[in-house]
Design a protein around this motif. Structure first.
Motif, PDB file in Angstrom:
ATOM      1  N   LYS A 141       0.821  -1.199   0.000  1.00 60.59           N
ATOM      2  CA  LYS A 141       0.000   0.000   0.000  1.00 60.59           C
ATOM      3  C   LYS A 141       0.863   1.260   0.000  1.00 60.59           C
ATOM      4  O   LYS A 141       1.935   1.297   0.583  1.00 60.59           O
ATOM      5  N   PHE A 142       0.346   2.292  -0.660  1.00 57.15           N
ATOM      6  CA  PHE A 142       1.018   3.582  -0.726  1.00 57.15           C
ATOM      7  C   PHE A 142       0.066   4.660  -0.229  1.00 57.15           C
ATOM      8  O   PHE A 142      -1.123   4.654  -0.559  1.00 57.15           O
ATOM      9  N   SER A 143       0.595   5.583   0.565  1.00 57.75           N
ATOM     10  CA  SER A 143      -0.229   6.677   1.065  1.00 57.75           C
ATOM     11  C   SER A 143      -0.437   7.726  -0.028  1.00 57.75           C
ATOM     12  O   SER A 143       0.300   7.779  -1.022  1.00 57.75           O
ATOM     13  N   ASP A 144      -1.440   8.593   0.181  1.00 59.25           N
ATOM     14  CA  ASP A 144      -1.785   9.592  -0.835  1.00 59.25           C
ATOM     15  C   ASP A 144      -0.782  10.732  -0.922  1.00 59.25           C
ATOM     16  O   ASP A 144      -0.868  11.545  -1.850  1.00 59.25           O
ATOM     17  N   ASN A 145       0.149  10.828   0.036  1.00 54.90           N
ATOM     18  CA  ASN A 145       1.133  11.909  -0.040  1.00 54.90           C
ATOM     19  C   ASN A 145       2.333  11.549  -0.905  1.00 54.90           C
ATOM     20  O   ASN A 145       3.331  12.254  -0.915  1.00 54.90           O
ATOM     21  N   ILE A 146       2.226  10.427  -1.634  1.00 57.99           N
ATOM     22  CA  ILE A 146       3.238  10.053  -2.627  1.00 57.99           C
ATOM     23  C   ILE A 146       2.634  10.297  -4.000  1.00 57.99           C
ATOM     24  O   ILE A 146       1.622   9.690  -4.363  1.00 57.99           O
ATOM     25  N   GLU A 147       3.239  11.184  -4.753  1.00 54.96           N
ATOM     26  CA  GLU A 147       2.700  11.562  -6.056  1.00 54.96           C
ATOM     27  C   GLU A 147       3.653  11.130  -7.168  1.00 54.96           C
ATOM     28  O   GLU A 147       4.880  11.114  -6.994  1.00 54.96           O
ATOM     29  N   PHE A 148       3.064  10.790  -8.324  1.00 56.91           N
ATOM     30  CA  PHE A 148       3.838  10.271  -9.451  1.00 56.91           C
ATOM     31  C   PHE A 148       3.574  11.112 -10.688  1.00 56.91           C
ATOM     32  O   PHE A 148       2.458  11.594 -10.901  1.00 56.91           O
ATOM     33  N   ILE A 149       4.626  11.249 -11.495  1.00 62.77           N
ATOM     34  CA  ILE A 149       4.495  11.944 -12.765  1.00 62.77           C
ATOM     35  C   ILE A 149       5.429  11.265 -13.768  1.00 62.77           C
ATOM     36  O   ILE A 149       6.559  10.891 -13.426  1.00 62.77           O
ATOM     37  N   ALA A 150       4.942  11.064 -14.985  1.00 61.99           N
ATOM     38  CA  ALA A 150       5.742  10.421 -16.033  1.00 61.99           C
ATOM     39  C   ALA A 150       6.126  11.465 -17.074  1.00 61.99           C
ATOM     40  O   ALA A 150       5.304  11.865 -17.907  1.00 61.99           O
ATOM     41  N   THR A 151       7.348  11.938 -17.003  1.00 68.83           N
ATOM     42  CA  THR A 151       7.846  12.933 -17.947  1.00 68.83           C
ATOM     43  C   THR A 151       9.364  12.940 -17.896  1.00 68.83           C
ATOM     44  O   THR A 151       9.962  12.503 -16.907  1.00 68.83           O
ATOM     45  N   ASN A 152       9.970  13.446 -18.965  1.00 69.25           N
ATOM     46  CA  ASN A 152      11.418  13.633 -18.952  1.00 69.25           C
ATOM     47  C   ASN A 152      11.786  15.085 -19.218  1.00 69.25           C
ATOM     48  O   ASN A 152      12.947  15.412 -19.461  1.00 69.25           O
ATOM     49  N   ASN A 153      10.786  15.963 -19.147  1.00 68.19           N
ATOM     50  CA  ASN A 153      10.983  17.379 -19.450  1.00 68.19           C
ATOM     51  C   ASN A 153      11.254  18.155 -18.165  1.00 68.19           C
ATOM     52  O   ASN A 153      10.425  18.177 -17.249  1.00 68.19           O
ATOM     53  N   ILE A 154      12.421  18.788 -18.110  1.00 71.60           N
ATOM     54  CA  ILE A 154      12.802  19.542 -16.918  1.00 71.60           C
ATOM     55  C   ILE A 154      11.844  20.699 -16.647  1.00 71.60           C
ATOM     56  O   ILE A 154      11.550  21.017 -15.488  1.00 71.60           O
ATOM     57  N   GLN A 155      11.335  21.325 -17.706  1.00 76.06           N
ATOM     58  CA  GLN A 155      10.409  22.448 -17.533  1.00 76.06           C
ATOM     59  C   GLN A 155       9.158  22.015 -16.768  1.00 76.06           C
ATOM     60  O   GLN A 155       8.676  22.721 -15.881  1.00 76.06           O
ATOM     61  N   ILE A 156       8.630  20.837 -17.125  1.00 75.15           N
ATOM     62  CA  ILE A 156       7.422  20.342 -16.447  1.00 75.15           C
ATOM     63  C   ILE A 156       7.722  20.032 -14.978  1.00 75.15           C
ATOM     64  O   ILE A 156       6.947  20.380 -14.080  1.00 75.15           O
TER      65      ILE A 156
END
Length: 454
Positions: A141-156
């Motif tokens: 299980k993972f808590s909701d305060n762990i967020e994920f994003i899939a990108t390789n763009n430094i600006q984002i």
């Protein structure tokens, strides 16, 4: 966007920059590694949260530290390698071969730290969010305060961080996939790795967010990209397996907050990695009793003591030239030890095939292995079993003398914890033994050895 354009030559191994092409790099001494490239740095991607007040010189007494500056990972083994935990604002490089478990380890770390209320941003430049979720579902299980994003763009990534400055941990998987958004550079190139790593270095220091950079390694076992990447980060960790059972090793090569010679041992299971507090028990599983040619020794891998079994088989040769084979150690060293036995003890080993094996798949090259190898060879030659409650450690010189080894107290303590009663060590190490250590155990016998003859 303001750019400081500069075309120059730089070393693809260490990042050394030169105004002209050079045959040999003055920094890393490698040949034919200079390539031409635009080394311009995009100044607009910098982040400036620091105030002038923070750059005011201070005495040590004015600098405040507290226990909250260190965050536990939930893995005792991993915490010790990092110097007691993850330091806020630190930049950590984790390198390893594909499929070894880097992403799995960091996901487990996220799960553990999330339960303690830490806010984490996991950036994946290699996998989609659905792929990450499939792996995470196997872990737990993972808590909701762990967020994920899939990108390789430094600006984002920059925009996400600027909107929320309260992240405790940032994970970049991997640094070789990150891109500054330039049209003339590809992710993973020397220029991109250099610029993106500089960006995350500045980010981690100014926002005081601990950052993990996952790095790919080359066929030589080094982190791919410019060497400046390793110089820039605070900690360099290598994730290895070495084909040792189902174990994974994390070796620390650099650490500004702790020992740079630390080692953590994990075991890969169905639900991820589990800490191994006592790897010696794993390496000694299935150890035969009363068998000739078997000897137990204690080696040091980093600062970690590990008990290993040394096996030797001495059998009459059927060929003109006797066979010599060693698994897990140096072949030339084995030949040297055999020559010492023949010369000093007068045994006709030139008539025998000799095979030496370090069980468990471990590869060891330290000098303390000399004495246990010799004892194992003699035990097999005479077909007499060694004492199953004895440990042997020592370097052997050309005249047969047993020379001192380092960290003798660590080795003795590990042997005594696992119930061994006799410890054969070089006589030169007697003065370095901690008497308080021996007083903690009963019926321990220290056997000093000066020469293999007696």
């Amino acid at each position: 966007m303001a750019k400081n354009n500069k075309t120059s030559f730089f070393c693809k191994e260490c990042g050394y920059e030169s105004s002209k092409w050079l045959g040999q790099c003055p920094s890393c001494k490698q040949w034919d590694t200079f390539v031409v490239g635009d080394m311009s740095i995009d100044s607009d991607l910098g982040i400036n949260f620091s105030t002038n007040e923070e750059y005011t010189p201070k005495a040590l007494a004015q600098i405040q530290t507290n226990k909250e500056d260190k965050m536990t990972t939930g893995f005792k083994e991993f915490d010790e390698v990092l110097g007691g935990g993850i330091i806020k604002g630190s930049l950590i490089l984790l390198g390893g071969s594909p499929g070894i478990g880097k992403s799995t380890l960091l996901l487990q770390l996220c799960s553990n730290m999330g339960k303690n209320g830490k806010k984490i941003l996991y950036v994946s430049g290699e996998e989609s969010l659905k792929q990450i979720k499939l792996r995470a579902d196997r872990i737990g299980k993972f808590s909701d305060n762990i967020e994920f994003i899939a990108t390789n763009n430094i600006q984002i990534i920059k925009n996400v961080l600027l909107k929320n400055e309260k992240y405790d941990l940032l994970i970049i998987d991997s640094i070789q996939t990150m891109s500054m958004g330039h049209d003339d550079s590809l992710p993973g190139s020397i220029k991109e790795v250099r610029e993106t790593s500089q960006f995350f270095f500045k980010l981690s220091k100014e926002l005081e967010v601990a950052t993990f950079l996952v790095g790919h390694i080359t066929k030589e076992g080094l982190v791919a990209g410019p060497k400046i990447l390793e110089h820039m980060v605070d900690t360099v960790l290598y994730f290895e397996d070495d084909n040792i059972k189902n174990l994974r090793l994390i070796r620390c090569k650099k650490n500004r907050f702790g020992s740079s010679n630390a080692l953590a041992v994990f075991e890969m299971g169905e639900k991820g990695l589990e800490s191994v507090s006592n790897p010696s028990e794993i390496f000694l599983q299935g150890k035969p009793s009363n068998a000739s040619g078997c000897t137990i020794t204690c080696i040091l891998d980093g600062n970690r003591p590990i008990l290993l079994e040394i096996q030797a088989l001495v059998t009459k040769t059927s060929f003109g030239n006797p066979r010599r084979n060693v698994n897990g150690s140096d072949y030339n060293r084995l030949n040297l030890l055999i020559a010492i036995i023949e010369k000093r003890l007068g045994l006709p080993l030139y008539e025998y095939d000799i095979f030496v094996n370090i069980t468990g798949g471990m590869r060891v090259n330290e000098p303390s292995l000399d004495l246990p190898i010799i004892v194992s060879i003699l035990s097999s030659y005479k077909n007499q079993a060694t004492d199953t409650e004895s440990i042997y450690c020592g370097e052997v010189g050309l005249s047969g003398e047993v020379r001192a080894i380092d960290s003798i107290n660590i080795r003795i303590n590990e042997a005594m914890k696992l119930g061994y009663k006799k410890i054969f060590i070089p006589k030169a190490n007697l003065e370095k033994i901690d008497k308080k250590l021996l007083s903690n155990y009963n019926n321990i016998e220290i056997k000093p050895v000066t020469n293999i003859i007696n």
